[in-house]
Design an enzyme around this catalytic site. Structure first.
Site, PDB file in Angstrom:
ATOM      1  N   LYS A 198       0.727  -1.282  -0.001  1.00  0.00           N
ATOM      2  CA  LYS A 198      -0.001  -0.074   0.036  1.00  0.00           C
ATOM      3  C   LYS A 198       0.858   1.240  -0.142  1.00  0.00           C
ATOM      4  O   LYS A 198       0.490   2.219   0.679  1.00  0.00           O
ATOM      5  CB  LYS A 198      -0.873   0.045   1.174  1.00  0.00           C
ATOM      6  CG  LYS A 198      -2.002  -1.112   1.037  1.00  0.00           C
ATOM      7  CD  LYS A 198      -2.858  -1.228   2.312  1.00  0.00           C
ATOM      8  CE  LYS A 198      -2.077  -1.869   3.410  1.00  0.00           C
ATOM      9  NZ  LYS A 198      -3.015  -2.245   4.747  1.00  0.00           N
ATOM     10  N   ASP A 233      -5.986  -6.863   9.813  1.00  0.00           N
ATOM     11  CA  ASP A 233      -7.048  -6.189   9.938  1.00  0.00           C
ATOM     12  C   ASP A 233      -8.242  -7.215   9.488  1.00  0.00           C
ATOM     13  O   ASP A 233      -9.459  -6.900  10.285  1.00  0.00           O
ATOM     14  CB  ASP A 233      -7.251  -4.979   9.209  1.00  0.00           C
ATOM     15  CG  ASP A 233      -6.588  -4.859   7.711  1.00  0.00           C
ATOM     16  OD1 ASP A 233      -6.186  -6.102   7.173  1.00  0.00           O
ATOM     17  OD2 ASP A 233      -6.772  -4.021   6.933  1.00  0.00           O
TER      18      ASP A 233
HETATM   19  C1  BGC Z   1      -2.058  -6.159   3.056  1.00  0.00           C
HETATM   20  C2  BGC Z   1      -3.108  -6.932   4.195  1.00  0.00           C
HETATM   21  C3  BGC Z   1      -4.083  -6.013   4.581  1.00  0.00           C
HETATM   22  C4  BGC Z   1      -4.983  -5.392   3.328  1.00  0.00           C
HETATM   23  C5  BGC Z   1      -5.999  -4.361   3.903  1.00  0.00           C
HETATM   24  C6  BGC Z   1      -2.803  -5.260   2.186  1.00  0.00           C
HETATM   25  O1  BGC Z   1      -1.827  -4.646   1.557  1.00  0.00           O
HETATM   26  O2  BGC Z   1      -1.106  -6.911   2.487  1.00  0.00           O
HETATM   27  O3  BGC Z   1      -2.083  -7.465   5.265  1.00  0.00           O
HETATM   28  O4  BGC Z   1      -5.067  -7.021   5.011  1.00  0.00           O
HETATM   29  O5  BGC Z   1      -3.850  -4.658   2.747  1.00  0.00           O
HETATM   30  O6  BGC Z   1      -5.451  -3.597   4.765  1.00  0.00           O
END
Ligand code: BGC
Length: 495
Positions: A198, A233
């Site tokens: 992200k 999460d």
């Molecule tokens: C992460 C996950 C997370 C998801 C939603 C992804 O980029 O790898 O661990 O649950 O984003 O937040």
């Protein structure tokens, strides 16, 4: 810090401010903006072909998701899906009592939460939370700086404890730490960061135990707290939703990033190698954002991936999640503007800025059902600085629809992939009774078209009889409470 009721960190995207300068825009559109539907048609047609999600393709995606889940359960690295063991074998029962904290780090905000639990009768007696936005410099800085920033926010929040919240004398505060990135869990309260996603690029955390990073930062702040559960999460969402509803079996986040977890039978996990769970079940975090098999991708997706900070990774996430949908649309519009003068002859420098068009903008544009698409025109003018006539706006609307439709339908196929894996292993206990998929995240919450496409795909894949039993339910902000509940379940004190 402010006490606001906004969506949880990491699963949210801010909604854009909509201003309706429609008369100006209409005037500019009448004056001098050339557009010729035919000239953009080939780009749109190619895009719609490349992003199409007919039923056979969705079926293939769902089947591949199931197959990748199985392969990832056999051995670490067995497929794109990490199928992370979460060490959450017992879900909250409702008997949890006392004051617990949660810290949620997963995106551009972090949140801290305090909850007073009152057991079966009183349930959640009181909650309080703060949300703090994380300055960009910390998302690209050092691990120490990021965790210091978070620990100092937490310390300030803890200092405000009082009122309905009573911690018995001599008791250490316990915290559920929601950390929404891929972590290889080593126990319920420890885990090693595999990689950032992200858009985070913090140096020095990958390969380290994130609970130790937090503990060290808390020590530097002089805050005495014990992390009793480290959770993703999705896992927090599942625990939070399950507290109220025993039929919850799966949780999905569709926000800035995306992921899903579900309740798995221990005997279906070969890589557990005989490790026991008292309940015979455990939650598995799929990390489905890394899925890539059979996805319909366009040249715009490939370019965006190549330009990203993690090329070749998180392809499902880059195709369906909130961080990327607006950016894909922007890239298509740049191509249409350059190759076919979509917005007239004057190029806009703003349009060429990566990520300037957010998913909230494309959601807002798609919700414009006015004859002249005035809101589309305003957003284009305000956000990317272009004039547009009605024809151009119609094209833009179609581009948004193409990308949202693909995202929503693929997310639906992913959910069916998980359900069918559970159904195959449990022979009838998923499709034959009410089964709830708890959903959270700003994309799901704020993009009605996307939500509808997701539900359509689930219905098409499962058929009308089975889909009546599958309830996809928005579980707003369950993950914070869920993490606090898991802190309680794993408390060192009796409650
Ligand atoms: C992460 C996950 C997370 C998801 C939603 C992804 O980029 O790898 O661990 O649950 O984003 O937040």
């Amino acid at each position: 810090m402010s006490m606001t009721a906004s969506p949880a960190a990491g699963r949210s995207f801010p909604m854009c401010a909509r201003s309706h300068k429609s008369s100006n825009v209409a005037r500019r559109a009448r004056m001098g903006v050339r557009s010729n539907l035919l000239s953009f048609a080939p780009i749109l047609i190619d895009l719609q072909r490349d992003c199409a999600t007919p039923l056979p393709l969705l079926r293939h995606v769902a089947d591949s998701m199931t197959a990748d889940m199985r392969a990832g359960l056999v051995v670490d690295g067995g497929s794109d899906l990490k199928m992370i063991l979460t060490y959450v074998d017992n879900l909250p029962t409702g008997n949890e009592k006392g004051i617990f904290y949660a810290l949620d780090l997963g995106g551009t905000n972090f949140r801290v939460l305090r909850v007073q639990l009152g057991g079966k009768e009183e349930r959640v007696v009181a909650t309080e939370f703060d949300q703090v936005s994380i300055p960009q410099e910390f998302m690209f800085g050092t691990s120490e700086a990021l965790f210091d920033f978070i620990a100092s926010g937490l310390a300030k929040f803890v200092q405000k404890e009082g009122g309905k919240f009573h911690l018995p004398n001599g008791r250490t505060r316990e915290i559920g730490f929601t950390f929404s990135f891929p972590v290889k869990q080593t126990s319920i309260d420890s885990g090693i960061l595999i990689k950032w996603t992200k858009g985070f690029a913090v140096s020095g955390t990958a390969g380290k135990d994130v609970v130790s990073c937090l503990n060290e930062a808390m020590q530097r702040q002089g805050t005495d707290m014990r992390v009793s559960a480290l959770v993703n999460d999705t896992v927090g969402t599942l625990a939070g939703a399950r507290y109220w509803d025993d039929d919850v079996m799966v949780a999905v986040i569709l926000g800035t990033g995306t992921n899903a977890c579900y309740i798995e039978r221990v005997d279906s996990i070969p890589k557990l190698q005989g490790q026991k769970s008292t309940s015979g079940r455990t939650i598995v975090n799929t990390e489905w954002g890394a899925f890539s098999n059979g996805l319909p991708l366009s040249k715009f997706d490939r370019q965006m991936d190549a330009d990203s900070i993690n090329p070749g990774e998180q392809i499902f996430e880059k195709t369906i999640s909130g961080m990327y949908l607006g950016e894909i649309v922007r890239r298509v519009l740049v191509n249409m503007a350059e190759a076919a003068d979509l917005f007239g002859e004057h190029a806009s420098t703003k349009l060429s800025m990566p990520f300037i068009l957010g998913t909230p903008h494309i959601s807002a544009m798609q919700q414009d059902s006015s004859k002249h698409l005035e809101a589309v025109g305003s957003i284009l003018y305000d956000v990317v600085g272009v004039d547009s006539n009605v024809n151009a706006r119609k094209i833009v609307w179609e581009v948004c629809d193409t990308i949202a439709k693909r995202g929503g339908r693929l997310a639906g196929a992913g959910i069916v992939g998980i359900l069918q894996k559970m159904e195959e292993d449990s022979k009838g206990t998923i499709y034959g009774k009410r089964t709830v998929v708890a959903m959270d995240g700003g994309l799901y919450e704020h993009y009605p078209h996307y939500r509808k496409y997701l539900q359509d795909a689930v219905n098409e894949l499962l058929g009308s009889e089975v889909s009546k039993n599958i309830v996809i339910e928005h579980s707003k902000d369950g993950s914070g409470i869920g993490a606090a509940l898991l802190a309680a379940t794993n408390s060192k004190y009796e409650h």
